[in-house]
Design a protein around this motif. Structure first.
Motif, PDB file in Angstrom:
ATOM      1  N   ALA A  58       1.262  -1.211   0.067  1.00 18.32           N
ATOM      2  CA  ALA A  58      -0.019   0.178  -0.148  1.00 18.32           C
ATOM      3  C   ALA A  58       0.901   1.420  -0.305  1.00 18.32           C
ATOM      4  N   TYR A  59       0.322   1.872  -0.693  1.00 12.80           N
ATOM      5  CA  TYR A  59       0.694   3.393  -0.472  1.00 12.80           C
ATOM      6  C   TYR A  59       0.284   4.863   0.144  1.00 12.80           C
ATOM      7  N   TYR A  60       0.780   5.690   0.135  1.00 12.49           N
ATOM      8  CA  TYR A  60       0.315   7.024   0.871  1.00 12.49           C
ATOM      9  C   TYR A  60       0.736   8.663   0.020  1.00 12.49           C
ATOM     10  N   SER A  61      -0.102   9.154   0.183  1.00 11.53           N
ATOM     11  CA  SER A  61       0.987  10.993  -0.171  1.00 11.53           C
ATOM     12  C   SER A  61       1.021  10.921   1.322  1.00 11.53           C
ATOM     13  N   ASP A  62       2.100  11.652   1.800  1.00 16.31           N
ATOM     14  CA  ASP A  62       2.247  12.356   2.126  1.00 16.31           C
ATOM     15  C   ASP A  62       1.405  13.118   3.627  1.00 16.31           C
ATOM     16  N   SER A  63       1.010  13.575   2.694  1.00 14.91           N
ATOM     17  CA  SER A  63      -0.276  14.598   3.791  1.00 14.91           C
ATOM     18  C   SER A  63      -1.485  13.705   4.296  1.00 14.91           C
ATOM     19  N   VAL A  64      -2.097  12.364   3.794  1.00 14.21           N
ATOM     20  CA  VAL A  64      -2.227  11.612   4.535  1.00 14.21           C
ATOM     21  C   VAL A  64      -2.152  10.566   5.591  1.00 14.21           C
ATOM     22  N   LYS A  65      -0.552   9.668   5.152  1.00 16.52           N
ATOM     23  CA  LYS A  65      -0.212   8.792   5.819  1.00 16.52           C
ATOM     24  C   LYS A  65      -0.016   8.921   7.294  1.00 16.52           C
ATOM     25  N   GLY A  66      -0.609   8.091   7.790  1.00 20.85           N
ATOM     26  CA  GLY A  66      -0.844   7.902   9.366  1.00 20.85           C
ATOM     27  C   GLY A  66      -1.772   7.545  10.120  1.00 20.85           C
ATOM     28  N   ARG A  67      -3.122   8.591   9.353  1.00 18.19           N
ATOM     29  CA  ARG A  67      -4.304   8.886   8.751  1.00 18.19           C
ATOM     30  C   ARG A  67      -5.762   8.005   8.432  1.00 18.19           C
ATOM     31  N   PHE A  68      -4.712   8.203   7.081  1.00 21.44           N
ATOM     32  CA  PHE A  68      -6.034   7.130   6.142  1.00 21.44           C
ATOM     33  C   PHE A  68      -5.216   5.623   6.069  1.00 21.44           C
ATOM     34  N   THR A  69      -6.224   4.707   5.502  1.00 18.37           N
ATOM     35  CA  THR A  69      -6.009   3.297   5.370  1.00 18.37           C
ATOM     36  C   THR A  69      -6.948   3.011   4.336  1.00 18.37           C
ATOM     37  N   ILE A  70      -5.655   2.203   3.263  1.00 19.52           N
ATOM     38  CA  ILE A  70      -6.784   1.768   1.785  1.00 19.52           C
ATOM     39  C   ILE A  70      -6.554  -0.458   2.003  1.00 19.52           C
ATOM     40  N   SER A  71      -7.781  -0.658   2.017  1.00 18.87           N
ATOM     41  CA  SER A  71      -7.738  -1.456   1.584  1.00 18.87           C
ATOM     42  C   SER A  71      -8.782  -2.551   0.514  1.00 18.87           C
ATOM     43  N   THR A  72      -8.665  -4.397   0.314  1.00 19.35           N
ATOM     44  CA  THR A  72      -9.369  -4.405  -0.496  1.00 19.35           C
ATOM     45  C   THR A  72      -9.652  -6.118  -0.538  1.00 19.35           C
ATOM     46  N   ASP A  73     -10.924  -5.912  -0.931  1.00 19.26           N
ATOM     47  CA  ASP A  73     -11.005  -7.094  -1.005  1.00 19.26           C
ATOM     48  C   ASP A  73     -10.577  -8.677  -1.941  1.00 19.26           C
ATOM     49  N   ASN A  74      -9.682  -9.700  -1.714  1.00 18.74           N
ATOM     50  CA  ASN A  74      -8.986 -10.761  -2.631  1.00 18.74           C
ATOM     51  C   ASN A  74      -9.065 -10.195  -3.897  1.00 18.74           C
ATOM     52  N   LEU A  75     -10.214  -9.704  -4.294  1.00 17.96           N
ATOM     53  CA  LEU A  75     -10.058 -10.042  -6.162  1.00 17.96           C
ATOM     54  C   LEU A  75     -10.452  -8.420  -6.144  1.00 17.96           C
ATOM     55  N   LYS A  76     -10.406  -7.610  -5.244  1.00 19.66           N
ATOM     56  CA  LYS A  76     -10.548  -6.396  -5.516  1.00 19.66           C
ATOM     57  C   LYS A  76     -11.802  -5.605  -6.476  1.00 19.66           C
ATOM     58  N   THR A  77     -12.805  -6.545  -6.397  1.00 21.02           N
ATOM     59  CA  THR A  77     -13.797  -6.497  -6.514  1.00 21.02           C
ATOM     60  C   THR A  77     -14.700  -5.514  -5.599  1.00 21.02           C
ATOM     61  N   THR A  78     -13.571  -4.550  -4.802  1.00 24.42           N
ATOM     62  CA  THR A  78     -14.361  -4.040  -3.887  1.00 24.42           C
ATOM     63  C   THR A  78     -12.663  -2.900  -3.125  1.00 24.42           C
ATOM     64  N   VAL A  79     -12.461  -1.787  -2.651  1.00 27.34           N
ATOM     65  CA  VAL A  79     -11.505  -0.840  -2.774  1.00 27.34           C
ATOM     66  C   VAL A  79     -12.370   0.036  -1.424  1.00 27.34           C
ATOM     67  N   TYR A  80     -11.620   0.593  -0.183  1.00 27.35           N
ATOM     68  CA  TYR A  80     -11.856   0.645   0.633  1.00 27.35           C
ATOM     69  C   TYR A  80     -10.503   1.680   1.139  1.00 27.35           C
ATOM     70  N   LEU A  81     -11.257   3.329   1.202  1.00 22.65           N
ATOM     71  CA  LEU A  81     -10.587   3.816   1.882  1.00 22.65           C
ATOM     72  C   LEU A  81     -10.990   5.077   4.044  1.00 22.65           C
ATOM     73  N   GLN A  82     -10.066   4.165   4.659  1.00 18.56           N
ATOM     74  CA  GLN A  82     -11.111   4.369   5.697  1.00 18.56           C
ATOM     75  C   GLN A  82      -9.679   5.874   6.177  1.00 18.56           C
ATOM     76  N   MET A  83     -10.848   7.061   6.622  1.00 16.51           N
ATOM     77  CA  MET A  83     -10.135   7.980   6.967  1.00 16.51           C
ATOM     78  C   MET A  83      -9.991   8.599   7.944  1.00 16.51           C
ATOM     79  N   ASN A  84      -9.476   8.962   8.827  1.00 16.40           N
ATOM     80  CA  ASN A  84      -9.142   9.140  10.076  1.00 16.40           C
ATOM     81  C   ASN A  84      -9.050  10.662  10.452  1.00 16.40           C
ATOM     82  N   SER A  85      -9.000  10.812  11.567  1.00 17.00           N
ATOM     83  CA  SER A  85      -8.751  12.508  11.608  1.00 17.00           C
ATOM     84  C   SER A  85      -9.057  13.535  10.686  1.00 17.00           C
ATOM     85  N   LEU A  86      -9.856  13.569  10.599  1.00 11.10           N
ATOM     86  CA  LEU A  86      -9.900  14.212   9.289  1.00 11.10           C
ATOM     87  C   LEU A  86      -9.789  15.883   9.629  1.00 11.10           C
ATOM     88  N   LYS A  87      -9.073  16.469   7.985  1.00 14.78           N
ATOM     89  CA  LYS A  87      -9.006  17.942   8.855  1.00 14.78           C
ATOM     90  C   LYS A  87      -9.784  18.797   7.848  1.00 14.78           C
TER      91      LYS A  87
END
Length: 124
Positions: A58-87
């Protein structure tokens, strides 16, 4: 037909959390990098996060690193972006993207399929 549909955007208070989803269809995605970009009014579209073609990195921009998390199911039929500590500066339209070329490690956005976007607004 390749189709990417985003959901989960909305209005959230600063410091809060939001989870975006991208439903992918029209082809298999297991060997393609996928991820998220965003664009604020008057600004250029910028990279946010991505998952490698193998799903192992997984790769993140410096501006969101440590706050956002990307994840997928096994076949990438769904991609998620969990965003915490939003500004407030996270306010933008968020776009799901899938690489058109297989076996790329990172997602450049130069040759990709795009979703229609979902609005994220963070109030102060």
């Amino acid at each position: 037909q390749v189709q990417l549909i985003e959901s989960g955007g909305g209005l959230v208070q600063a410091g809060g959390s939001l989870r975006l989803s991208c439903a992918a269809s029209g082809r298999t995605y297991s060997s393609y990098a996928m991820g998220w970009f965003r664009q604020a009014p008057g600004k250029e579209r910028e990279f946010v996060a991505s998952v490698s073609c193998s799903g192992g990195s997984a790769y993140y921009s410096d501006s969101v690193k440590g706050r956002f998390t990307i994840s997928t199911d096994n076949l990438k039929t769904t991609v998620y972006l969990q965003m915490n500590s939003l500004k407030p500066e996270d306010t933008a339209v968020y776009y799901c993207a899938a690489d058109k070329d297989p076996y790329n490690d990172n997602l450049s956005g130069l040759n990709a399929y795009w979703g229609q976007g979902t609005q994220v607004t963070v109030s102060s």
